[in-house]
Design a protein around this motif. Structure first.
Motif, PDB file in Angstrom:
ATOM      1  N   UNK A   1       0.810  -1.223   0.000  1.00  0.00           N
ATOM      2  CA  UNK A   1       0.000   0.000   0.000  1.00  0.00           C
ATOM      3  C   UNK A   1       0.840   1.270   0.000  1.00  0.00           C
ATOM      4  N   UNK A   2       2.080   1.170   0.427  1.00  0.00           N
ATOM      5  CA  UNK A   2       2.930   2.357   0.585  1.00  0.00           C
ATOM      6  C   UNK A   2       4.237   2.108  -0.172  1.00  0.00           C
ATOM      7  N   UNK A   3       4.445   2.886  -1.234  1.00  0.00           N
ATOM      8  CA  UNK A   3       5.634   2.671  -2.078  1.00  0.00           C
ATOM      9  C   UNK A   3       6.925   2.831  -1.274  1.00  0.00           C
ATOM     10  N   UNK A   4       6.933   3.784  -0.333  1.00  0.00           N
ATOM     11  CA  UNK A   4       8.135   4.003   0.493  1.00  0.00           C
ATOM     12  C   UNK A   4       8.490   2.742   1.278  1.00  0.00           C
ATOM     13  N   UNK A   5       7.475   2.093   1.819  1.00  0.00           N
ATOM     14  CA  UNK A   5       7.727   0.863   2.596  1.00  0.00           C
ATOM     15  C   UNK A   5       8.289  -0.245   1.723  1.00  0.00           C
ATOM     16  N   UNK A   6       7.752  -0.334   0.505  1.00  0.00           N
ATOM     17  CA  UNK A   6       8.255  -1.379  -0.401  1.00  0.00           C
ATOM     18  C   UNK A   6       9.719  -1.110  -0.750  1.00  0.00           C
ATOM     19  N   UNK A   7      10.040   0.149  -0.952  1.00  0.00           N
ATOM     20  CA  UNK A   7      11.422   0.511  -1.258  1.00  0.00           C
ATOM     21  C   UNK A   7      12.339   0.158  -0.081  1.00  0.00           C
TER      22      UNK A   7
ATOM     23  N   UNK B   1       0.154 -10.783   4.298  1.00  0.00           N
ATOM     24  CA  UNK B   1      -1.132 -11.076   3.655  1.00  0.00           C
ATOM     25  C   UNK B   1      -0.963 -10.983   2.134  1.00  0.00           C
ATOM     26  N   UNK B   2      -2.047 -11.200   1.397  1.00  0.00           N
ATOM     27  CA  UNK B   2      -1.950 -11.273  -0.067  1.00  0.00           C
ATOM     28  C   UNK B   2      -1.391  -9.987  -0.667  1.00  0.00           C
ATOM     29  N   UNK B   3      -1.826  -8.833  -0.152  1.00  0.00           N
ATOM     30  CA  UNK B   3      -1.356  -7.564  -0.688  1.00  0.00           C
ATOM     31  C   UNK B   3       0.138  -7.380  -0.487  1.00  0.00           C
ATOM     32  N   UNK B   4       0.639  -7.856   0.666  1.00  0.00           N
ATOM     33  CA  UNK B   4       2.065  -7.702   0.987  1.00  0.00           C
ATOM     34  C   UNK B   4       2.929  -8.674   0.184  1.00  0.00           C
ATOM     35  N   UNK B   5       2.487  -9.916   0.099  1.00  0.00           N
ATOM     36  CA  UNK B   5       3.286 -10.916  -0.629  1.00  0.00           C
ATOM     37  C   UNK B   5       3.257 -10.617  -2.134  1.00  0.00           C
ATOM     38  N   UNK B   6       2.105 -10.177  -2.651  1.00  0.00           N
ATOM     39  CA  UNK B   6       2.034  -9.809  -4.071  1.00  0.00           C
ATOM     40  C   UNK B   6       3.001  -8.663  -4.373  1.00  0.00           C
ATOM     41  N   UNK B   7       3.069  -7.680  -3.471  1.00  0.00           N
ATOM     42  CA  UNK B   7       3.982  -6.545  -3.695  1.00  0.00           C
ATOM     43  C   UNK B   7       5.433  -7.014  -3.765  1.00  0.00           C
ATOM     44  N   UNK B   8       5.823  -7.881  -2.838  1.00  0.00           N
ATOM     45  CA  UNK B   8       7.221  -8.360  -2.839  1.00  0.00           C
ATOM     46  C   UNK B   8       7.509  -9.208  -4.075  1.00  0.00           C
ATOM     47  N   UNK B   9       6.465  -9.870  -4.603  1.00  0.00           N
ATOM     48  CA  UNK B   9       6.635 -10.701  -5.807  1.00  0.00           C
ATOM     49  C   UNK B   9       6.481  -9.871  -7.085  1.00  0.00           C
TER      50      UNK B   9
ATOM     51  N   UNK C   1       0.679  -7.533  -9.656  1.00  0.00           N
ATOM     52  CA  UNK C   1      -0.333  -6.485  -9.546  1.00  0.00           C
ATOM     53  C   UNK C   1      -1.399  -6.868  -8.522  1.00  0.00           C
ATOM     54  N   UNK C   2      -1.709  -5.968  -7.596  1.00  0.00           N
ATOM     55  CA  UNK C   2      -2.683  -6.252  -6.533  1.00  0.00           C
ATOM     56  C   UNK C   2      -3.089  -4.932  -5.901  1.00  0.00           C
ATOM     57  N   UNK C   3      -4.358  -4.792  -5.464  1.00  0.00           N
ATOM     58  CA  UNK C   3      -4.826  -3.560  -4.825  1.00  0.00           C
ATOM     59  C   UNK C   3      -4.848  -3.751  -3.316  1.00  0.00           C
ATOM     60  N   UNK C   4      -3.710  -3.564  -2.669  1.00  0.00           N
ATOM     61  CA  UNK C   4      -3.655  -3.670  -1.211  1.00  0.00           C
ATOM     62  C   UNK C   4      -4.380  -2.481  -0.590  1.00  0.00           C
ATOM     63  N   UNK C   5      -4.889  -2.672   0.639  1.00  0.00           N
ATOM     64  CA  UNK C   5      -5.616  -1.595   1.319  1.00  0.00           C
ATOM     65  C   UNK C   5      -4.987  -1.373   2.701  1.00  0.00           C
TER      66      UNK C   5
END
Ligand code: ATP
Ligand code: TZE
Ligand code: MG
Length: 262
Positions: free
Chosen positions: A96-102, A119-127, A130-134
């Motif tokens: 949900x937060x680009x800074x956190x992913x960076x 959760x799904x939004x977090x694991x999808x981001x690391x992988x 595309x996913x709409x995390x909230x």
């Protein structure tokens, strides 16, 4: 599934070092303690080596950090690798937060986690799927959760837990799904953080982290399910209290009786 690891955990009472977030730190400490592990927390980078040294596993929660805390998280992760202590990462809200992913991706260039639990939004981001995390929640997406978890595990070369109504646990190849649980977990902020630290506790007593991760998921989800079943119309407040009781009092036999996994 090695449910008996819960008895081993309770017998060994391993010390689990957590860098938690300020929102859920007490849940994490009490959840570990109730289950039968021994929690310790720190916010001071200067004691990183001693803290990791006295611990049997480390859980780094990326839930709410300042730049100073990122330095501590990086140091503790590096020391955990150097001292060969099992290392679990909870990448809160990286979807949900680009800074956190960076920040998370940068940290992962400095140390290697043994297990990532999100959760799904977090694991999808690391992988990079595309996913709409909230916020801190999983959000919505259409992807295949098993494929997403496997992609994350293969990319980061570790065990991945993608938690939710069904938990998916994978080493990139092998997959186990845990179907136990209760929707009440979603109305208690910190359920995920507790699970991540409990995964670390099981990694302290089982060197096969794929086994440790799946057992942790089953134990936590089954205990929540039993608590929810025991009281009709249970609400968020009472659930969190009874979950603590359940973590302390539930036996391996009671977990085996309702275990639902494949
Ligand atoms: N709808 C549901 N039904 C059953 N169990 C669930 C459900 N949602 C979550 N869980 C369980 O809740 C626990 C926490 O997983 P979840 O995916 O909610 O973590 P999270 O999103 O990181 O939570 P948090 O907001 O606390 O950080 C897991 O044991 C999971 O199996
Ligand atoms: C609500 C919240 N905000 C940052 S961390 C956290 C707790 C869930 O990890
Ligand atoms: Mg979470």
């Amino acid at each position: 599934m090695k449910v008996d690891l819960l008895d081993t955990l309770r017998h060994q009472n391993p010390i689990v070092f957590n860098i938690s977030n300020f929102v859920t730190v007490q849940d994490v400490a009490n959840g570990l303690n109730a289950l039968g592990a021994s929690p310790i927390m720190s916010e001071e980078v200067a004691e990183a080596e001693e803290m990791v040294g006295l611990s049997s596993a480390v859980c780094l929660n990326l839930g709410a950090f300042t730049q100073t805390q990122v330095e501590q998280i990086r140091k503790v992760g590096e020391v955990a690798n150097q001292q060969h202590k099992p290392l679990v990462i909870d990448p809160v809200a990286v979807g949900a937060v680009a800074y956190r992913k960076m920040i998370a991706n940068n940290l992962l260039t400095h140390f290697h986690p043994d297990v990532i639990r999100g959760n799904a939004g977090e694991i999808a981001a690391l992988a990079d799927v595309d996913w709409q995390a909230k916020g801190i929640d999983a959000g919505e997406g259409t992807g295949d959760l098993v494929a997403i978890a496997q992609a994350c595990a293969q990319k980061l070369k570790c065990v991945v837990i993608l938690s939710g109504p069904t938990d998916v646990i994978t080493d990139g190849t092998r997959v186990v799904k845990v179907m136990n649980g209760t929707p009440l977990f979603q109305v208690h902020v910190g359920s995920g953080d507790m699970l991540s630290s409990i995964v670390a506790a099981f990694c302290a007593v089982e060197a096969d982290y794929f086994e440790a991760a799946q057992t942790a998921c089953l134990v936590f989800a089954a205990i929540g399910e039993r608590v929810a079943q025991a009281t009709p119309n249970l609400g968020a407040g009472s659930f969190s209290v009874q979950l603590m009781d359940g973590l302390q009092l539930t036996t391996t036999a009671q977990i085996n009786a309702i275990a639902a996994y494949q």
